[in-house]
Design an enzyme around this catalytic site. Sequence first.
Site, PDB file in Angstrom:
ATOM      1  CE1 TYR A 144     -18.196 -49.502  17.464  1.00  0.00           C
ATOM      2  CE2 TYR A 144     -18.331 -50.799  19.581  1.00  0.00           C
ATOM      3  CZ  TYR A 144     -18.921 -50.551  18.771  1.00  0.00           C
ATOM      4  OH  TYR A 144     -20.307 -51.006  18.247  1.00  0.00           O
ATOM      5  CG  ASP A 239     -15.869 -46.578  26.280  1.00  0.00           C
ATOM      6  OD1 ASP A 239     -15.934 -48.002  27.015  1.00  0.00           O
ATOM      7  OD2 ASP A 239     -16.555 -47.076  24.522  1.00  0.00           O
ATOM      8  CE  LYS A 267     -16.338 -55.977  24.255  1.00  0.00           C
ATOM      9  NZ  LYS A 267     -15.823 -54.308  24.195  1.00  0.00           N
TER      10      LYS A 267
END
Length: 432
Positions: A144, A239, A267
């Site tokens: 994702y 990522d 995050k």
Amino acid sequence: MKNQLSEGLFERSKKIVPGGVHSPVRAFRGVGGTPVFVQSARGVELQDVDSNRYLDFCMSWGPLMLGHQDPEVLEAVQGALHRGWSFGTAEPYSLELAELMTQTIPWLQKVRFVNSGTEAVMAALRVARAATGRSKILKFDGCYHGHVDSMLVKAGSGLAEMASPDSAGVSAQVASETLVVPLNDLAQLKQVFELHGSEIAAVIVEPIPANNGLLLQKSEFLTEMAALAKKAGSLVIFDEVITGFRVAWGGMAEKSGVIPDLVTYGKVIGGGFPVGAYGGRADLMNWVAPAGPVYQAGTLSANPIAMTAGLATLKKIRRENFYSTLEMKVDALANELEKVGQKAGIALKVQRAASLFWCVFGNIKTNDGFVRHPGQTPEEHKAIYSRVFHALLNQGIYLAPSAFEVSFLSRAHQDEHLNRLAETLGSALAKL
Ligand SMILES: *Cc1c(COP(=O)(O)O)cnc(C)c1O
């Protein structure tokens, strides 16, 4: 568990907000029931509007490496508020965070802050296309990368690697610029590079796929991928929005020794505030405006409150360097959980990496006993997880409200909390 107030708020919200929430998984569709409306959180605990308290293992989906309301972050943010909360100018706070990151991570020569992981990915892809003069991006099925159109694609039904939209509103044309390859399949990856290598601007990967369960890859996965990309003249984008500063200070790049050309963060680097970043090789980052012709901007980018929270979070992580402690805690916890599964006669494997873990329910039918791509998740996993989720919620434990999301340990989780999870899971499984 009483939840009248949450139910009331959800009804009100559904009238004016799509599905009642501002990010889909929060609606509990994956596990059923009414989402709890949280009004406050501290340490490892959430408190909802009905005054129920929960031991939290979702931790805002990863940013809260230090737990909720860490005192050092709180103090830093309170100080920052008294200086003003948005300037729209150059300021010293993002510089301090950028220097901390670039001085400690050798392959991060230059960095640009944005407001989310999605934005970071979107910009990194744009840089890759500009710098290579190529248009295709290769991604892996099961990874994702946020909700940018070109990443909301799935493997198509025809040619294995050709992608089709995985969301309404993504055009077939955009999807056709993305190639999708299964995880854990180096042969197919090699084949796609043979066929399309010269068109591929970049391969983007979650170096530990952690958004469809925790899909641990074999150690040669990243090295082989990087070698194939290099040979084809394609860039490698890690990522590390989840893994950056979480699995190690330098993320999975540090752990694996595979150095990406570009990397995306999110995050943890905002400590719970909206922050993303992309960076990497200076010659690539020099493509970004105003240094170069790749446009990317943001009204609230490098917001001083968010930068201060991120800086306080990263400084504390760096000073205390508790990575191995967390990893040992997760290992011990995972063993305990597997034991209570065994005792209850329910197949349970806990796949883990550093402070991430994922409980897989049901019989894994692979030779090595691991789930390495989404298709290997046992069929019964989702149904069992949903029942476990609600049993735990009733006992005051909050797991991610989806069978395909991982759990996070933070510095605030102590042995007593882990024991409580194991005991509560044990009694929940015994009743299934
Ligand atoms: C969370 C996540 C994103 C998206 O970040 P947002 O801040 O939610 O936009 C992208 N990539 C990975 C690997 C993520 O875990």
